[in-house]
Motif scaffolding. Structure first.
Motif, PDB file in Angstrom:
ATOM      1  N   GLN A 109      -2.779   0.371  -5.913  1.00  0.00           N
ATOM      2  CA  GLN A 109      -2.276   1.479  -4.963  1.00  0.00           C
ATOM      3  C   GLN A 109      -0.940   1.132  -4.389  1.00  0.00           C
ATOM      4  O   GLN A 109       0.116   1.573  -4.453  1.00  0.00           O
ATOM      5  CB  GLN A 109      -3.221   1.127  -3.702  1.00  0.00           C
ATOM      6  CG  GLN A 109      -2.873   2.603  -2.287  1.00  0.00           C
ATOM      7  CD  GLN A 109      -1.541   2.993  -1.784  1.00  0.00           C
ATOM      8  OE1 GLN A 109      -1.502   1.593  -1.337  1.00  0.00           O
ATOM      9  NE2 GLN A 109      -1.607   3.646  -1.498  1.00  0.00           N
ATOM     10  N   SER A 120       2.743   3.532  -5.568  1.00  0.00           N
ATOM     11  CA  SER A 120       3.312   4.118  -4.915  1.00  0.00           C
ATOM     12  C   SER A 120       4.891   4.055  -4.355  1.00  0.00           C
ATOM     13  O   SER A 120       5.474   4.738  -4.719  1.00  0.00           O
ATOM     14  CB  SER A 120       2.495   3.681  -2.898  1.00  0.00           C
ATOM     15  OG  SER A 120       1.798   3.552  -2.595  1.00  0.00           O
ATOM     16  N   GLN A 139      -5.712   6.086  -2.715  1.00  0.00           N
ATOM     17  CA  GLN A 139      -6.013   5.055  -1.291  1.00  0.00           C
ATOM     18  C   GLN A 139      -6.861   3.908  -2.544  1.00  0.00           C
ATOM     19  O   GLN A 139      -7.625   4.429  -3.354  1.00  0.00           O
ATOM     20  CB  GLN A 139      -6.575   5.338  -0.109  1.00  0.00           C
ATOM     21  CG  GLN A 139      -5.723   5.849   0.506  1.00  0.00           C
ATOM     22  CD  GLN A 139      -4.582   5.590   0.972  1.00  0.00           C
ATOM     23  OE1 GLN A 139      -4.552   4.467   1.734  1.00  0.00           O
ATOM     24  NE2 GLN A 139      -3.189   6.346   0.875  1.00  0.00           N
ATOM     25  N   THR A 143     -10.633   4.275  -3.954  1.00  0.00           N
ATOM     26  CA  THR A 143     -10.444   5.846  -4.730  1.00  0.00           C
ATOM     27  C   THR A 143     -10.841   5.899  -6.025  1.00  0.00           C
ATOM     28  O   THR A 143      -9.930   5.096  -7.075  1.00  0.00           O
ATOM     29  CB  THR A 143      -9.584   6.597  -4.184  1.00  0.00           C
ATOM     30  OG1 THR A 143      -8.596   7.208  -2.587  1.00  0.00           O
ATOM     31  CG2 THR A 143      -8.879   8.418  -4.489  1.00  0.00           C
TER      32      THR A 143
END
Length: 122
Positions: A65, A69, A92, A95
């Motif tokens: 993640q 990001s 997130q 997920t």
């Protein structure tokens, strides 16, 4: 769990955008050549776990993640927004992520061999 990638993995703004870099297709070509020369496995067998995870999905780890990001602007710029968000919400940890395009690319390479790599890398 590291909060971000090690500094040695960080690329400068002047570096080639990751989607046009040679590392991924070059790595796949290397694997194909190693399998051809030394066996004993077939490309389809070696790629099957990655195809299964890409098509069936896998749970994002906190580290993944962070990586997603950090590269969200690049990923969005190249049109694969599914890896950045699901319905406009940032993915997130925990997920499930399904990457059908990746699975299909790997299936094509597994069926037709390394000549398909250039077609997918272009």
């Amino acid at each position: 769990m590291p909060r971000s990638r090690p500094a040695r993995w960080t690329r400068s703004a002047a570096a080639t955008p990751w989607v046009t870099a040679v590392a991924t297709p070059g790595r796949m070509l290397g694997w194909c050549e190693a399998l051809r020369r030394f066996g004993p496995f077939f490309l389809a067998d070696v790629t099957e776990p990655a195809i299964r995870d890409a098509s069936g999905g896998f749970r994002m780890t906190p580290y993944q993640q962070v990586c997603v990001s950090e590269s969200a602007a690049d990923v969005a710029r190249w049109g694969n927004g599914q890896t950045v968000s699901a319905g406009g919400v940032r993915i997130q940890p925990g997920t499930g992520l399904v990457t059908g395009d990746c699975a299909e690319t790997l299936r094509s390479i597994a069926r037709k061999g390394p000549s398909r790599i250039a077609a997918h890398a272009a």
